[in-house]
Design an enzyme around this catalytic site. Structure first.
Site, PDB file in Angstrom:
ATOM      1  N   GLU A 137      15.294  -3.862  37.360  1.00  0.00           N
ATOM      2  CA  GLU A 137      14.002  -4.041  38.023  1.00  0.00           C
ATOM      3  C   GLU A 137      13.040  -2.884  37.741  1.00  0.00           C
ATOM      4  OE1 GLU A 137      15.895  -6.469  41.818  1.00  0.00           O
ATOM      5  OE2 GLU A 137      15.532  -4.314  41.961  1.00  0.00           O
ATOM      6  N   PRO A 138      12.608  -2.716  36.496  1.00  0.00           N
ATOM      7  CA  PRO A 138      11.623  -1.670  36.214  1.00  0.00           C
ATOM      8  C   PRO A 138      10.252  -2.041  36.767  1.00  0.00           C
ATOM      9  CG  PRO A 138      11.979  -3.016  34.265  1.00  0.00           C
ATOM     10  CD  PRO A 138      12.963  -3.487  35.306  1.00  0.00           C
ATOM     11  N   CYS A 157     -11.974  11.476  56.033  1.00  0.00           N
ATOM     12  CA  CYS A 157     -12.093  12.444  57.129  1.00  0.00           C
ATOM     13  C   CYS A 157     -10.700  12.878  57.585  1.00  0.00           C
ATOM     14  CB  CYS A 157     -12.884  11.824  58.284  1.00  0.00           C
ATOM     15  SG  CYS A 157     -13.364  13.015  59.533  1.00  0.00           S
ATOM     16  N   GLU A 158      -9.981  13.529  56.677  1.00  0.00           N
ATOM     17  CA  GLU A 158      -8.629  14.038  56.925  1.00  0.00           C
ATOM     18  C   GLU A 158      -8.458  15.321  56.130  1.00  0.00           C
ATOM     19  OE1 GLU A 158      -6.148  12.912  58.831  1.00  0.00           O
ATOM     20  OE2 GLU A 158      -7.090  11.041  59.466  1.00  0.00           O
ATOM     21  N   TYR A 214       1.861   2.290  42.107  1.00  0.00           N
ATOM     22  CA  TYR A 214       1.808   2.726  43.507  1.00  0.00           C
ATOM     23  C   TYR A 214       0.493   3.394  43.892  1.00  0.00           C
ATOM     24  CZ  TYR A 214       6.725   1.658  43.127  1.00  0.00           C
ATOM     25  OH  TYR A 214       7.905   1.012  42.892  1.00  0.00           O
TER      26      TYR A 214
END
Length: 431
Positions: free
Chosen positions: A290-291, A361-362, A390
């Site tokens: 499962e690449p 805003c973090e 991802y």
């Protein structure tokens, strides 16, 4: 250069798939995900050809769509002869909408809902990778109610330490995924699956983690899984015919990363499977892998425009970009390393140590800290490399920021495969 789909042209600009990234940013705006189709297809073919070489064609690579899921990538991997790994109803729906054959889909997930199971059964999904006894019982019951049989693999924790980040290690006993070998849980599940009236118990599955550079853990996991197939046959009389060895093959994010060629994984693991099966007198099972990251990761980059540069004397210098954790949360989640380059100034000396900061805003909205870059000004273009996996998949609308577009390049020609979200898209489901 991190990836062979990247280059530098006579203007000193970064290129991907032969396209000038400065031109792409002007045409499509930023933030912008850009992917090279040729590299994706070449990696798919390498995996497919390795099955011919090492397993006599008795196997299939499955693209792990969680790495990057949209209709176009489903079409591409289908054209290249791969199957598909999905982990949700949404990923399954995307694949089916793209015309992906349901019989080549494996449905994963540690908490499939009854609605998702029904959808998958009605769609004719080829395999269910069963994670727990509750799912096993539910799937057996629902298949019976629908008058069909479901083909299943059991997800097994082989107890292998993959030496990766603790958040992405999935093969050890303390994991939310799968059945443990050490406790006898896996064998008990195998006995139940073997006796289930509406299930076709075909094989077992394992996945030991992600971003793994060492071949040895894959070899050990394969040996353990063949041992377990032999044990199941002794205890239940069921001769399993399929073995899914998962994914997790590492890619190059920074120059220090040294993943072996993927062919090395295939060769070493194939030797182990054939040797173990020979010891037990077992036929070699049909093999799946499962690449995901290794197919799309290095094929993608993200482009940003610089908004401002803020120097805090004696502390650090921040360079602010028009994206951030909304389109790439991986640094905020687990301090993932990336290569950052000034896409329009590839020939300029990298004399400035900078922290690349996003616009959310973090305080933790950072893409990379303490990277060496040329002297930058507002409007300059930055590229973060190896973001094909991802990034789009994990993107969010935090602070109500629209998600970027995705552009795919084929033979030097760019095209939009995912449109940029608009403000209207943000309120579409509001009532």
């Amino acid at each position: 250069m991190i990836s062979n789909c990247l280059g530098k042209n006579e203007k000193g600009h970064l290129t991907i798939g032969g396209c000038d990234t400065v031109d792409l940013a002007k045409e499509y705006g930023t933030p912008l995900y850009v992917m090279d189709e040729g590299k994706i297809r070449a990696t798919c073919r390498m995996y497919r050809e390795s099955f011919e070489k090492y397993y006599g064609g008795q196997g299939m690579p499955l693209y792990a769509s969680k790495a990057f899921s949209c209709k176009e990538i489903c079409r591409i991997v289908n054209e290249e002869g791969l199957g598909l790994d999905v982990v949700s109803g949404g990923e399954l729906y995307t694949a089916l909408q793209a015309g992906f054959p349901a019989e080549k889909i494996h449905f994963h997930g540690n908490n499939k809902t009854a609605e998702e199971i029904a959808f998958a059964l009605d769609s004719g999904v080829g395999h269910f990778v069963v994670d727990n006894l509750t799912e096993l019982e539910t799937l057996n019951r629902m298949a019976g109610e629908k008058g069909c049989r479901a083909c299943v693999l059991l997800r097994i924790k082989p107890g292998v330490d993959a030496h990766t980040h603790q958040f992405i290690r999935t093969g050890q006993i303390d994991s939310k995924f799968g059945f443990a070998l050490e406790t006898g849980e896996a064998l008990a599940a195998a006995k139940e699956a073997a006796g289930a009236e509406h299930l076709d118990f075909k094989g077992v599955h394992c996945h030991i983690g992600s971003q793994i550079f060492d071949v040895a853990p894959f070899v050990l996991a394969a040996e353990i899984m063949v041992d377990f197939i032999h044990e199941i046959q002794k205890e239940t009389g069921v001769a399993l015919t399929e073995l899914n060895l998962g994914g997790g093959f590492g890619i190059k994010y920074v120059d220090e990363d040294t993943p072996p060629k993927y062919d090395a994984y295939m060769h070493s693991v194939s030797d182990a499977v054939h040797r173990k099966c020979g010891e037990y007198g077992l036929p070699v099972p049909y093999i799946f892998i499962e690449p995901g990251r290794s197919i799309v990761g290095e094929a993608g980059i993200t482009l940003y425009h610089v908004g401002g540069v803020k120097e805090i004397p004696g502390v650090r210098t921040y360079v602010s970009i028009d994206g951030g954790m909304g389109d790439n949360p991986r640094y905020a989640l687990y301090q993932s390393s990336y290569t950052v380059v000034a896409a329009g100034k590839m020939d300029a000396p990298c004399t400035e140590k900078m922290t690349v900061a996003g616009k959310c805003c973090e305080s933790g909205d950072l893409i990379q800290e303490n990277v060496m870059l040329p002297k930058l000004e507002p409007g300059d273009l930055l590229a973060v490399l190896s973001t094909g996996a991802y990034n789009y998949s994990m993107a969010s609308n935090y602070n109500r920021i629209p998600r970027p577009a995705v552009v795919m390049i084929r033979d030097g020609q760019p095209r939009v495969i995912v449109r940029r979200e608009s403000f209207e898209d943000l309120v579409r489901n509001d009532v």
